[in-house]
Write a protein that holds these residues in place. Structure first.
Motif, PDB file in Angstrom:
ATOM      1  N   ASN A   8       0.859  -1.193   0.000  1.00 49.22           N
ATOM      2  CA  ASN A   8       0.000   0.000   0.000  1.00 49.22           C
ATOM      3  C   ASN A   8       0.891   1.237   0.000  1.00 49.22           C
ATOM      4  OD1 ASN A   8      -2.654  -1.190   0.329  1.00 49.22           O
ATOM      5  ND2 ASN A   8      -2.023  -1.738   2.390  1.00 49.22           N
ATOM      6  N   ASN A  38       1.898   3.231   3.252  1.00 49.71           N
ATOM      7  CA  ASN A  38       1.593   1.985   3.956  1.00 49.71           C
ATOM      8  C   ASN A  38       1.076   2.221   5.375  1.00 49.71           C
ATOM      9  OD1 ASN A  38       3.994   2.753   5.081  1.00 49.71           O
ATOM     10  ND2 ASN A  38       5.019   0.793   4.827  1.00 49.71           N
ATOM     11  N   PHE A  39       0.738   3.459   5.675  1.00 45.45           N
ATOM     12  CA  PHE A  39       0.077   3.795   6.943  1.00 45.45           C
ATOM     13  C   PHE A  39      -0.672   5.105   6.743  1.00 45.45           C
ATOM     14  CE2 PHE A  39       4.427   5.418   7.078  1.00 45.45           C
ATOM     15  CZ  PHE A  39       4.237   6.765   7.349  1.00 45.45           C
ATOM     16  N   SER A  40      -1.657   5.360   7.590  1.00 53.28           N
ATOM     17  CA  SER A  40      -2.383   6.636   7.527  1.00 53.28           C
ATOM     18  C   SER A  40      -1.492   7.711   8.134  1.00 53.28           C
ATOM     19  CB  SER A  40      -3.692   6.539   8.292  1.00 53.28           C
ATOM     20  OG  SER A  40      -4.537   5.603   7.661  1.00 53.28           O
ATOM     21  N   LYS A  41      -1.396   8.857   7.434  1.00 58.07           N
ATOM     22  CA  LYS A  41      -0.476   9.890   7.906  1.00 58.07           C
ATOM     23  C   LYS A  41      -1.078  11.278   7.785  1.00 58.07           C
ATOM     24  CE  LYS A  41       1.975  10.174   3.496  1.00 58.07           C
ATOM     25  NZ  LYS A  41       3.285  10.079   2.864  1.00 58.07           N
ATOM     26  N   ASP A  87       6.695   5.797  16.101  1.00 55.94           N
ATOM     27  CA  ASP A  87       5.678   4.748  16.187  1.00 55.94           C
ATOM     28  C   ASP A  87       4.665   5.161  17.262  1.00 55.94           C
ATOM     29  OD1 ASP A  87       4.114   2.491  16.460  1.00 55.94           O
ATOM     30  OD2 ASP A  87       5.717   1.220  17.262  1.00 55.94           O
ATOM     31  N   SER A 136       1.991   3.648  18.267  1.00 57.54           N
ATOM     32  CA  SER A 136       1.116   2.537  18.678  1.00 57.54           C
ATOM     33  C   SER A 136       0.816   2.506  20.177  1.00 57.54           C
ATOM     34  CB  SER A 136       1.707   1.187  18.243  1.00 57.54           C
ATOM     35  OG  SER A 136       2.968   0.984  18.835  1.00 57.54           O
ATOM     36  N   LYS A 182       2.802   9.280  11.208  1.00 51.80           N
ATOM     37  CA  LYS A 182       1.744   8.273  11.317  1.00 51.80           C
ATOM     38  C   LYS A 182       0.699   8.738  12.324  1.00 51.80           C
ATOM     39  CE  LYS A 182       1.323   3.281  11.821  1.00 51.80           C
ATOM     40  NZ  LYS A 182       2.062   2.037  12.076  1.00 51.80           N
ATOM     41  N   GLN A 208      -3.821   5.388  16.023  1.00 45.67           N
ATOM     42  CA  GLN A 208      -5.056   4.624  15.819  1.00 45.67           C
ATOM     43  C   GLN A 208      -6.217   5.277  16.564  1.00 45.67           C
ATOM     44  OE1 GLN A 208      -5.097   1.712  13.950  1.00 45.67           O
ATOM     45  NE2 GLN A 208      -7.292   1.641  14.166  1.00 45.67           N
ATOM     46  N   TYR A 237      -5.945  14.257   6.349  1.00 45.57           N
ATOM     47  CA  TYR A 237      -5.669  12.872   6.752  1.00 45.57           C
ATOM     48  C   TYR A 237      -5.440  12.061   5.476  1.00 45.57           C
ATOM     49  CZ  TYR A 237      -6.740   8.559   9.466  1.00 45.57           C
ATOM     50  OH  TYR A 237      -6.711   7.349  10.109  1.00 45.57           O
ATOM     51  N   GLU A 296      -5.076   8.586   3.891  1.00 43.87           N
ATOM     52  CA  GLU A 296      -5.400   7.195   4.221  1.00 43.87           C
ATOM     53  C   GLU A 296      -4.327   6.220   3.742  1.00 43.87           C
ATOM     54  OE1 GLU A 296      -7.936   5.609   5.773  1.00 43.87           O
ATOM     55  OE2 GLU A 296      -9.250   7.317   6.103  1.00 43.87           O
ATOM     56  N   LYS A 297      -4.141   5.167   4.484  1.00 40.25           N
ATOM     57  CA  LYS A 297      -3.296   4.059   4.049  1.00 40.25           C
ATOM     58  C   LYS A 297      -3.819   3.573   2.695  1.00 40.25           C
ATOM     59  CE  LYS A 297      -2.130  -0.651   5.415  1.00 40.25           C
ATOM     60  NZ  LYS A 297      -2.249  -1.665   6.487  1.00 40.25           N
TER      61      LYS A 297
END
Length: 182
Positions: A43, A46-49, A84, A86, A103, A106, A137, A139-140
């Motif tokens: 993708n 490869n992450f939402s940023k 990160d 997370s 990133k 979540q 925003y 999206e991934k």
């Protein structure tokens, strides 16, 4: 002497598509012909940023914000490009300071521009305008989804193709061998 129509017919009858292939480095592929379809292996992104510097938040928390009636949100963390996030637990009425390309933690669904806020201190901001879900925003997979076709077989590879292939990590390419007459 052959008439043009007959010459064209003979060429069509005797023309065979090159089927032999070879694997070459991407850097040597300009002007070559892709032997097979090439899907994206990843993708992109490869992450939402975040699309800009500001604050990741729940858009719903800003729905009543106006210049004359601002709202306050608690800043619970900061995220920079490469971090990160997370371990960040998104919660209503909170936000995270975020930089362009970082990133998004979540749970948050929008980013408000820093220009539309006032940083009261490192723990709280004042918001003067509403944002909608998805605002600022990225999206991934917004640019490419894993498995999406990048290049179709029989495409002549150009500089744009090379840039896209490099961006998704492809370093070798299966191309048709150059035809040798004789």
């Amino acid at each position: 002497m052959l008439e043009l129509a007959e010459a064209v017919m003979r060429l069509k009858e005797n023309f065979r598509k090159q089927k032999l292939t070879e694997v070459i480095p991407l850097s040597k592929s300009y002007g070559r012909i892709a032997a097979f379809d090439i899907p994206s292996p990843i993708n992109v992104p490869n992450f939402s940023k975040s699309a800009m510097d500001g604050y990741a938040l729940f858009a719903e928390d800003t729905m009543a914000a106006k210049q004359e009636k601002p709202i306050k949100l608690s800043v619970i963390a900061s995220v920079y490009a490469g971090d990160d996030p997370s371990s960040i637990n998104a919660a209503r009425n909170t936000c995270v300071r975020i930089t362009t390309g970082a990133k998004i933690p979540q749970g948050y669904n929008a980013v408000i521009k820093q220009e539309n806020t006032t940083n009261n201190d490192s723990k709280q901001i004042t918001v003067f305008t509403e944002v909608v879900p998805g605002e600022n925003y990225i999206e991934k997979g917004e640019d490419l989804v894993a498995g999406e076709l990048i290049i179709q077989a029989d495409t002549i590879i150009d500089s744009e193709n090379i840039g896209t292939l490099a961006a998704v990590g492809i370093t070798k390419l299966n191309v048709l061998k150059k035809y040798v007459w004789g």
